[in-house]
Design an enzyme around this catalytic site. Structure first.
Site, short mmCIF file in Angstrom:
data_model
loop_
_atom_site.label_atom_id
_atom_site.label_comp_id
_atom_site.label_asym_id
_atom_site.label_seq_id
_atom_site.Cartn_x
_atom_site.Cartn_y
_atom_site.Cartn_z
N ASN A 120 0.86 -1.53 -0.32
CA ASN A 120 -0.14 -0.48 -0.05
C ASN A 120 1.15 1.20 -0.20
OD1 ASN A 120 -2.53 1.92 1.00
ND2 ASN A 120 -0.92 1.71 2.80
N ASP A 181 1.66 7.12 0.13
CA ASP A 181 0.57 6.35 -0.11
C ASP A 181 0.73 6.11 -1.75
OD1 ASP A 181 -2.05 5.14 1.07
OD2 ASP A 181 -2.42 6.55 -1.01
N ASP A 211 -0.71 -6.39 3.77
CA ASP A 211 -0.36 -5.43 4.41
C ASP A 211 -0.92 -4.04 4.50
OD1 ASP A 211 0.92 -3.67 7.69
OD2 ASP A 211 1.53 -2.84 5.56
N GLU A 237 -5.46 -7.66 5.26
CA GLU A 237 -5.02 -6.89 6.76
C GLU A 237 -5.96 -5.32 6.56
OE1 GLU A 237 -2.77 -4.28 10.40
OE2 GLU A 237 -1.83 -4.51 8.05
#
Length: 476
Positions: A120, A181, A211, A237
């Protein structure tokens, strides 16, 4: 990243693969995951051979293997491994060659390897630095990938960070935990992320824990998975928040999901609740799409669930998880710590040293007497219904799994004495696998007799239990 971990998975079963689809184990097959948190590659490879394979674990979840930021001024905290710098496989846990050797060693032992994949975001360091593989980088500038400023989201909030979890746009397009990001909606970014995952697959890796999946739009994850060169088990997650815009159920199409609600509720019951309330225990997600756990590295360090320090209660909770028919179990195995940031045992350069069970640092919960042998119990009873439930209305419960297994847990602070339990087990003498193992037709712990009516007469110590199954019968 620093909260709950969720996964998607691939098994050894031959099947037609749909990207993101978790492959279910057949009844009686292996499916328990060991999360070896903070263990270096040499140690995991050895542990697959000596312990994980023999105990019947299906897979091992590793820490992130990609090059990461290094923070000596903070004591090389555990979370620096989630601050990615490049996709070079040079981390505090070992080199690319050591990772490949670990995969081979685990496969030789019948254990699959799932990688904790940080996709991510890149580093959380605001300035510039040099990574664990000696690669120079700056925030939003990672020449080794390469990523530049245009490859990242810029959402317009103060500090470019998520300010409102109820705002879907912010969750997917702003920084979380200060990590740069990635613009995962961009095809070129998707290509580079998939290239990293495919490189791991080329080494024999079997799956990924994604993740911070909650901060990646589901359609972006689907597009990345479609670029994988072969099947992989993916678990994600995705943390539940009742007032938040993004929920775990949205990710069922891209893999399995680890729901923190299971761990939080189970831990609360074993800490201060009534075990009798576990009779209908479940969670919100479909069982075949859930990876369940008592604790993971995030919740353990945050103190939001039971931890190794709870000892007996922690053991009982893991025994229940491994005996109860819901989800795919994951057992955390880590190290002792006294502060949130504390790293695994490391050398002066912050590289994780070899793990040695019993040295006072490495806890090796995966092999604890009341946890490790319960993996075989779990395997033996797969596909069997819950039968013969009994409880005392408080903190003592007992139940069977068909005619294959029977578990008693006494969470009371006083013993259960001279009690008779109705089981569906065949008559015979059984090894209590919470306190021993079968070796050469003998049990290293206590044994118990089931009579011809299926009755068991026994005492159970406080904060203890016993577990019997048909794979641990002692010949007369």
């Amino acid at each position: 990243m620093f909260r709950v971990c969720v996964f998607a998975l691939v098994t050894a079963v031959t099947t037609t693969w749909v990207p993101g689809e978790a492959v279910a184990e057949e009844p009686g097959g292996r499916d328990v995951i060991a999360q070896m948190f903070g263990w270096n590659w040499r140690s995991i490879g050895r542990e697959c051979q000596t312990t994980l394979g023999p105990l019947g674990y299906s897979a091992v979840q590793t820490s992130p293997p990609e090059e990461h930021s290094v923070w000596p001024e903070k004591g090389f905290p555990w979370w620096q491994g989630y601050s990615a710098v490049s996709y070079k496989l040079e981390s505090r846990f070992g080199t690319r060659d050591e990772l490949a050797a670990m995969v081979r060693s685990c496969h030789e032992s019948g254990v699959q390897v799932y990688i904790d994949a940080v996709i991510n975001n890149m580093s959380a360091l605001e300035g510039c630095g040099v990574g664990s593989g000696l690669t120079p980088y700056c925030h939003e500038l990672y020449p080794a990938v390469p990523y530049t400023e245009r490859d990242f989201h810029h959402c317009g909030t103060p500090g470019n960070t998520v300010a409102n979890l109820a705002d879907r746009y912010q969750v997917f397009n702003c920084q979380s935990f200060n990590g740069a990001d990635l613009a995962t909606g961009d095809d070129s970014v998707r290509d580079r992320i998939a290239g990293y995952l495919n490189d791991l697959l080329s080494l024999g890796v079997d799956g990924f824990r994604v993740d911070s999946a909650k901060y990646i739009a589901p359609e972006d994850l689907a597009a990345i998975e479609q670029r994988l060169t072969r099947p992989a088990y993916v678990y994600q997650e995705v943390i539940y928040g009742w007032q938040e815009a993004v929920q775990p159920e949205e990710y069922l199409a891209t893999g399995a999901v680890m729901d923190l609600r299971y761990a939080g509720t189970l831990s609360a019951i074993f800490r201060q609740g009534r075990l009798a309330g576990l009779r209908t225990f479940s969670s919100a997600l479909p069982s075949d799409k859930s990876v369940v756990f008592v604790a993971n590295h995030d919740t353990e360090h945050q103190g939001t669930t039971l931890t190794y320090a709870d000892r007996d209660r922690y053991t009982l909770a893991n025994a229940f998880m491994l005996a109860w028919p819901y989800g795919r179990p994951k057992v955390l195995s880590g190290y002792a710590f006294s502060s949130y940031d504390e790293a695994p045992p490391s050398d002066p350069l912050g590289r994780a040293t070899d793990a040695h069970c019993g040295d006072g640092h490495w806890q090796c919960e995966h092999a604890w007497p009341g946890i490790g042998p319960m993996v075989a119990f779990h395997q033996q009873v797969q596909g069997q219904p819950v039968v013969d439930w009994s409880d005392n209305g408080g903190n003592r419960i007992a139940f069977g799994r068909g005619a294959e297994g029977y578990l008693i847990l006494n969470g009371e602070d006083f013993p259960a004495t001279d009690t008779t339990y109705q089981t569906s087990l065949p008559a015979g003498r059984y090894c209590d696998v919470m306190h021993g193992t079968v070796q050469s037709d003998t049990c290293t712990g206590p044994t118990y007799q089931i009579d011809n009516a299926g009755l068991l007469h026994t005492d159970v110590a406080p904060q203890s239990g016993l577990a019997l199954h048909t794979g641990a019968v002692i010949p007369d």
